[in-house]
Design a protein around this motif. Structure first.
Motif, short mmCIF file in Angstrom:
data_model
loop_
_atom_site.label_atom_id
_atom_site.label_comp_id
_atom_site.label_asym_id
_atom_site.label_seq_id
_atom_site.Cartn_x
_atom_site.Cartn_y
_atom_site.Cartn_z
N ALA A 269 60.20 65.77 10.27
CA ALA A 269 59.82 64.47 9.50
C ALA A 269 60.61 64.25 8.13
CB ALA A 269 58.54 64.55 9.50
N THR A 271 63.65 64.41 7.87
CA THR A 271 64.72 63.62 8.06
C THR A 271 64.49 61.90 7.75
OG1 THR A 271 64.24 63.22 10.42
CG2 THR A 271 65.93 65.07 9.89
N VAL A 272 63.10 61.69 7.91
CA VAL A 272 62.75 60.15 7.74
C VAL A 272 62.60 59.96 6.25
CG1 VAL A 272 60.58 58.52 8.24
CG2 VAL A 272 61.15 60.29 9.84
N LEU A 275 66.48 59.63 5.27
CA LEU A 275 66.79 58.20 5.64
C LEU A 275 66.18 57.09 4.80
CD1 LEU A 275 67.07 58.92 9.42
CD2 LEU A 275 68.93 58.15 7.92
N ALA A 276 64.96 57.20 4.63
CA ALA A 276 64.42 56.21 3.70
C ALA A 276 65.01 56.22 2.21
CB ALA A 276 62.76 56.67 3.54
N GLU A 279 67.96 53.82 2.32
CA GLU A 279 67.76 52.70 3.28
C GLU A 279 68.61 51.65 2.71
OE1 GLU A 279 63.69 52.34 4.05
OE2 GLU A 279 64.24 50.24 5.35
N LEU A 282 72.11 52.10 4.22
CA LEU A 282 72.18 52.01 5.36
C LEU A 282 72.04 50.35 5.78
CD1 LEU A 282 69.73 54.37 7.27
CD2 LEU A 282 72.35 53.84 7.73
N GLU A 283 71.47 49.65 4.95
CA GLU A 283 71.40 48.06 5.09
C GLU A 283 72.70 47.53 5.04
OE1 GLU A 283 68.09 45.79 3.24
OE2 GLU A 283 66.98 47.56 3.80
#
Lengths: 421, 421
Positions: A269, A271-272, A275-276, A279, A282-283
Motif C-alpha cells: 500500500a 506504493t499508493v 504515486l499519490a 499525482e 503523472l497528470e
C-alpha cells in the motif's frame, strides 16, 4: 524398506482420516509400524485419535525415540502426557532425554542408543559384540569408539570391521578426527555436514566429548527435505504444507496463504502513497504511468535473483556471516552492471516510440532500480540472519514489495530531474 | 570423511585456481583424491588444466566410475578423449558403460561394480566373501542377491549378515520385493525413492531384472542438493551457480542473470501496450494509476504461491500427472477465496479515502486478479511438464510477468464497466 510398505504409505496418504485409520488396522503390527513411521506428523496425530487405545500405545512404543519425539512435538500437551504415561520405563527415559533439547536441534533428531566399542577390541571381538548386542540399537552401520574415559576416540564402520583381519585392532581401523556436533546445533547444519562429509552417521557429543547419540543419514535426508520445503515455500510467499497437498482442504490452503498476502499487500500500500505524492507529475506526463509495471517488474526480478542467490549460499554454507559486507557489495555491483546493460538496450526503442526525455528517464531508472533491488535483495536476508530470523522469510516476495515502493520513488525523482518539471 | 579433509575442501574452495592446484599437490595422493572428489566439476576441470599430466592421470584413475563420469561431462570432448586414453583397461570399460546412458539418468550415477550374493549362501559364507572381495567394490553396506539366472532376487544389508546366525541362509535374511529403477530413470526420481524408502543403496536393473549397478545414498543426497539448487534458482529468476559463490566473478554473475531478466523484461513490455491502450481512461481518472503496483503485486504474489506449491508438490511426487486438472481447479478456487477475502478487506479503506466507484473497482479487481493468478500459477508448471520442460522454469517469475499484463487488462475492463466510462 520393502516396496509394498512404500506403496501402502502412498495409498494411505490419499485416504480420508477414518479410512486411513481403518486401512492401517488391517496390516500386521510390524508392517503397520513401518507405514505409520513414514506418514507426516499431522496425519499420525489424526490416526492416534481414531485408533483403539491399545493399538496407539503399541505404535508409539515401537517408534524409534527420535521419531517418537517428532510425533509428540505435533501433539497437544494432554495427549503427550497420556502417551508418555503408557510407555515402558526404558522408552520413557529415552524420550525424555531427547525432549530436553531445543526444537530443531541435533539433540532432538539423534538416536540416543548406540553400541560403543573400545580401541583395544580386535575386529573379531567387535563383530561378535555387534552380533550379540546390535539389535538393541538403531544403527550398526557406524559404531562410535570410546577411550577409557568414555570420550569419543573415533568411528568405525561395520564394513571396515568385516574387511579387516580378525586380529586387527579397532583403534587402528577407526577414523579418528571425525566431525562431531553439540546437541544444541541446528538440525539443518547437522544435515549439511552429513551430506558434505558423506557420512552414514554423525556423533553428537557434549563438552567433555561424551557421546550423547548418533544422527543417521536417513534422518539427515528428512531434515534437508523439510528445510528445503520451508525455504522454497517462503520464497513463494507462503508457509510450507505440513501434509500431502490433496489432504488439505481449499479453505486450509487459503488460510495458510492469506496472512502472507495480506502482510505483503499492507506493505504494498506504500506504493499508493508514493504515486499519490507524484499525482500532479503523472497528470502532466501521463505516459510516465505506462512504464510503471515494467520498471518495478524488472526491479522485483533482479531483487529476487539476489535474494535467492544469497539465501541459497547461506543455506549451503558458501556465505558465512563474516563475508556479509562483501556479498552485499558484490551483489550491488552486479545490479549496477545488470541495470546498465538493460538501460542501454531499452534506450533505442523508447527513444523511437516515445521521446528522448522518456528514453533517458527509463534507462537511468533501470540502472538505479537494479542497483537498489540487488542491494535490498542481498541485504535483507543477511540482516534477517543477524536478527535471528529465517533469511528465507525475507526473500523474493518481501524484497519485491519493498523495491516496488522505493523503485517508484526513484523513477519519479529521475523523471522530474530529466524532464525539468 | 575425516574432518581434516572437509576443512581442506572448504579452504581450497576459497582459493584462486593456480593456488588451489598448488595446494592440492601438497597433499599425499590418497588425501588429494578425497579432496578432489568433493570439489565441484568446474573447479575440478580448472585444476586438471593446471596440474602436471601424471598427477591428473592418477586423480582421474582413482575416482569412482560415477564420479569420473560426472567430471567428464563437464570437460571439452578432446580433453575427455585424452583422459580416457590414459585410463587402465578396467576403468576405461567401467566408464564407457556409464557414458552410454543419458545425462541425469540413473545409469549415469550408479556404481557399476557390486558384490553379488546367492540366496543359498549362509550368512557366514557371505561375510567371508565380503571380507575377501569387498575392497573391489564401492559399497558393501547393501549387497544384491541374485538367483541362478543372475536376476535380482533381493537385497541384504551387511548389518543383517552380521546380526544373523552363521548358518542362516541369505535367501531368508534378504529383503525381497525391493524397489528398483531402470537405467533411464531420471536421477531426481531415483533420489526421491531412496529418500522415501530410507535405503542405503538402490539397484538399477535392466528389463530382464539383471543388476546393472547400485546407486548409493550419498549419491542420492548430492542429486537432491543439485536439483533443489536448480528449482530454487529458477524460482528466483536465475540459473543455479555451478560453483561456490565467491569463486564466480561479478561479470560471471551478471551474465548468468542478464538473459533471464531480459526475457522477462521483453514479456513485461506487454504491460506498456496494455496501459497505452487505456491511456485515455487513465487521463480521465488519474487515480486509477495509483493502484496499479498494488494490484499487480497482489496478483504476482498469489500467482507465485500457486506456482511454488504446485512445483514443489510435483517434485515430491504429491501431484501426479493424472491429478493435473484437479490441482488447477483447486488452486483457482483458492485464488477466488483469497481474492474475495482481500477484496472485502480493501473495500472500506478505499471507500473512505477515495470514492465508492474506486472501492468497487479495486475490490472486484482483487477477486478477479487472484483467481486469474492462481489459474496461471498452477497451470503453467503443469503445462510445462506435459511439454517436457522443467516446471521450475515457468514458476514464480514467469507467472508474475504474465499476470502483470493480464491483470492490468482485467483492472481497466472492470474500471470501465463500474465507472461507466
Amino acid at each position: 524398506m520393502q516396496e509394498e510398505i512404500l506403496n501402502a504409505v502412498a495409498e494411505l496418504r490419499q485416504l480420508d482420516p477414518p479410512e486411513r485409520a481403518e486401512a492401517l488396522s488391517g496390516f500386521p503390527a510390524d508392517q503397520a509400524r513401518l507405514i505409520f513411521e513414514q506418514l507426516e506428523a499431522p496425519l499420525q496425530q489424526e490416526m492416534l485419535e481414531l485408533l483403539p487405545e491399545q493399538q496407539v500405545d503399541r505404535l508409539v512404543e515401537d517408534l524409534d525415540p527420535d521419531d517418537r519425539v517428532r510425533l509428540l512435538d505435533a501433539l497437544p500437551e494432554e495427549v503427550v502426557q497420556t502417551l508418555l504415561a503408557h510407555l515402558t520405563r526404558r522408552e520413557w527415559r529415552l524420550t525424555h532425554k531427547l525432549l530436553a533439547f531445543p526444537e530443531e536441534s541435533a539433540g532432538r533428531i539423534m538416536s540416543p542408543e548406540y553400541l560403543p566399542l573400545s580401541p583395544d577390541h580386535t575386529a573379531a571381538e567387535a563383530l561378535s559384540l555387534v552380533h550379540r548386542e546390535g539389535r538393541k540399537v538403531v544403527t550398526i552401520n557406524v559404531l562410535p569408539v570410546l577411550d577409557e574415559e568414555d570420550r569419543l576416540a573415533g568411528l568405525v564402520s561395520l564394513g571396515a570391521l568385516v574387511l579387516a583381519e580378525p586380529d586387527d585392532r579397532v583403534g587402528d581401523l577407526m577414523m579418528d578426527q571425525v566431525p562431531t556436533v553439540a546437541p544444541e546445533t541446528d538440525q539443518e547444519e547437522v544435515a549439511r555436514l552429513i551430506q558434505a562429509a558423506d557420512l552414514l552417521a554423525l556423533p553428537v557429543v557434549d563438552e567433555s566429548q561424551k557421546v550423547l547419540g548418533l544422527i543417521t543419514v536417513d534422518d539427515a535426508m528428512d531434515v534437508i527435505q523439510l528445510e528445503e520445503e520451508e525455504d522454497f515455500a517462503r520464497a513463494g510467499a507462503s508457509e510450507p504444507l505440513d501434509r500431502p497437498y490433496f489432504s488439505i482442504s481449499m479453505l486450509g490452503l487459503t488460510r495458510a496463504r492469506l496472512i502472507w498476502l495480506l502482510l505483503l499487500a499492507v506493505a504494498g500500500a506504500l506504493t499508493v502513497n508514493v504515486l499519490a505524492a507524484f499525482e500532479s507529475l503523472l497528470e502532466r506526463v501521463i505516459s510516465l504511468s505506462l512504464f510503471i509495471p515494467l520498471l518495478i517488474g524488472v526491479g522485483g526480478n533482479s531483487g529476487a535473483q539476489s535474494a535467492t542467490t544469497v539465501v541459497r549460499a547461506m543455506a549451503t554454507g558458501d556465505v558465512s556471516e563474516a563475508g556479509t559486507l562483501r556479498v552485499v557489495a558484490r551483489e550491488t555491483g552486479v545490479g549496477f552492471l545488470l541495470g546498465t546493460g538493460l538501460g542501454l538496450l531499452a534506450w533505442l526503442p523508447v527513444y523511437v516510440l516515445f521521446d528522448p526525455a522518456m528514453a533517458a528517464t527509463v534507462s537511468l531508472t533501470l540502472v538505479a532500480i537494479c542497483t537498489l533491488a540487488t542491494l535490498v535483495g542481498s541485504g535483507m536476508p543477511l540482516l534477517a540472519q543477524r536478527l535471528g530470523i529465517d533469511p528465507a522469510v525475507v526473500s523474493a516476495p518481501v524484497v519485491t514489495t519493498l523495491v516496488d515502493a522505493s523503485g517508484l520513488l526513484v523513477y519519479f525523482l529521475i523523471a522530474r530531474t530529466v524532464m525539468q518539471l
